[in-house]
Design a protein around this motif. Structure first.
Motif, PDB file in Angstrom:
ATOM      1  N   ASP A  21       0.829  -1.204   0.000  1.00 12.98           N
ATOM      2  CA  ASP A  21       0.000   0.000   0.000  1.00 12.98           C
ATOM      3  C   ASP A  21       0.867   1.259   0.000  1.00 12.98           C
ATOM      4  OD1 ASP A  21      -2.293   1.512   0.049  1.00 12.98           O
ATOM      5  OD2 ASP A  21      -3.116   0.578   1.855  1.00 12.98           O
ATOM      6  N   ASP A  22       0.268   2.378  -0.412  1.00 12.48           N
ATOM      7  CA  ASP A  22       0.905   3.694  -0.345  1.00 12.48           C
ATOM      8  C   ASP A  22       2.286   3.674  -0.994  1.00 12.48           C
ATOM      9  OD1 ASP A  22      -1.328   4.358   1.094  1.00 12.48           O
ATOM     10  OD2 ASP A  22      -0.365   4.102   3.036  1.00 12.48           O
TER      11      ASP A  22
ATOM     12  N   THR B 260       5.792   6.144  -0.950  1.00 10.82           N
ATOM     13  CA  THR B 260       5.938   6.988   0.241  1.00 10.82           C
ATOM     14  C   THR B 260       6.668   6.218   1.333  1.00 10.82           C
ATOM     15  OG1 THR B 260       3.917   6.232   1.311  1.00 10.82           O
ATOM     16  CG2 THR B 260       3.720   8.059  -0.230  1.00 10.82           C
TER      17      THR B 260
ATOM     18  N   ASP C  23       0.585   5.528  -4.330  1.00 12.00           N
ATOM     19  CA  ASP C  23      -0.005   6.433  -3.346  1.00 12.00           C
ATOM     20  C   ASP C  23      -0.721   7.607  -3.998  1.00 12.00           C
ATOM     21  OD1 ASP C  23      -0.189   7.010  -0.404  1.00 12.00           O
ATOM     22  OD2 ASP C  23       0.610   8.912  -1.142  1.00 12.00           O
TER      23      ASP C  23
END
Ligand code: C2E
Ligand code: MG
Ligand code: MG
Ligand code: MG
Length: 283
Positions: A183-184, A187, A206
């Motif tokens: 996820d994301d 970042t 992200d």
């Protein structure tokens, strides 16, 4: 952030004690109760395939937790997950979400649901918890889901490298047939370097990169991530798509799996039907 957390812990939960100076239960204690009595809720946001121009066909949904607090109302993850991370309650929450999300998918009427996946967010410390595998196995089995219908999105706030056994655990989850997503992506600690080491099926770019589309640098980044992902055989989802221009830029880059307010907001009962997607937001 730390100040906000401390304030939240001390001030929230003053619930009619005998004297005004008697502190009420801490948010931590209230969260424990919330899990026990069933005050956590899930909203589901569609993940869609936009490879056919003008169309968005739903391929799955992401489960996003909320806390239906008796006095404070519906709390977003940002209001209580930092505390839950700190106290370790995040793992109980994540395990509950896995079961509840699988129940939801199983209860979603066919024929729509059979081909769909449900994605859940899993914190780093949940990933390495000894209960994770049996919870996943049980949730799949009890709800009659094919393992690939469950996607575990790894959300990391600390370096996964600090957690021993992460690579092995990801391998075990994939051996069960569940899918693993980073996820994301782009970042914090979830960077390109990780992709080489982590056995994952999917990455989610992200929202911060999607927001800047169709700016040239962001297009270049999205294209770069897609090229690398293709090389590694990893699927890519773009999250936080709000504007039609962003969707168009993603289509041009051949990024076909997207998620965002333009395609559907998180809801208790999201529409999972194929929809048209034009120049104005739907839903
Ligand atoms: P995430 O996993 O990256 O989820 C996406 C977040 O962006 C969600 O916020 C979603 O509502 C929001 N979002 C989706 N589309 C758009 C858009 O087009 N524009 C904007 N501005 N926002 C959009 P939410 O529900 O507040 O969740 C925030 C984060 O909390 C999640 O980010 C995830 O990291 C964490 N989270 C949520 N549920 C769980 C859970 O059950 N367990 C764990 N460990 N973390 C969770
Ligand atoms: Mg997520
Ligand atoms: Mg994300
Ligand atoms: Mg996030």
């Amino acid at each position: 952030m730390d100040d906000a957390k401390r304030r939240g812990r001390n001030q929230v939960g003053v619930s009619g004690g005998s004297t005004p100076s008697t502190p009420g239960p801490s948010l931590e204690a209230e969260l424990r109760t919330a899990l026990e009595v069933g005050h956590l809720r899930l909203h589901f946001q569609p993940v869609v395939d936009v490879s056919v121009p003008g169309m968005a066909s739903v391929v799955g949904a992401e489960a996003l937790v909320r806390w239906d607090h008796p006095r404070l109302g519906l709390l977003s993850p940002a209001a209580f997950l930092p505390l839950a991370e700190e106290t370790g309650q995040i793992t109980d929450i994540d395990l509950w979400v896995i079961e509840a999300a699988c129940r939801w998918l199983a209860a979603t009427p066919e024929p729509e649901s059979g081909a769909l996946h449900v994605a859940v967010n899993v914190a780093g410390r949940t990933l390495v918890d000894p209960r994770l595998l049996s919870t996943v196995r049980g949730a799949l089995h009890n709800n009659g889901l094919a393992p690939r219908q469950l996607v575990l999105e790894i959300v990391e706030t600390r370096s996964l490298a600090d957690l021993p056994g992460v690579v092995e655990r990801l391998g075990e989850l994939r051996q069960l047939g569940a899918r693993v997503s980073l996820d994301d992506f782009g970042t914090g600690y979830s960077t390109l370097a990780w992709l080489k080491h982590l056995p994952v099926d999917q990455i989610k770019i992200d929202r911060s990169f999607i927001t800047a589309l169709p700016e040239r640098e962001s297009v270049a980044l999205v294209r770069g991530v897609l090229a690398l992902a293709a090389e590694l055989g990893v699927e890519v989802v773009a999250e936080g798509v709000e504007l039609f221009e962003q969707l168009e830029a993603l289509r041009e880059a051949e990024c076909h799996l997207v998620q965002g307010y333009l395609l559907g907001r998180p809801e208790v009962e999201p529409s999972l039907a194929t929809r048209m997607v034009g120049t104005s937001p739907v839903g």
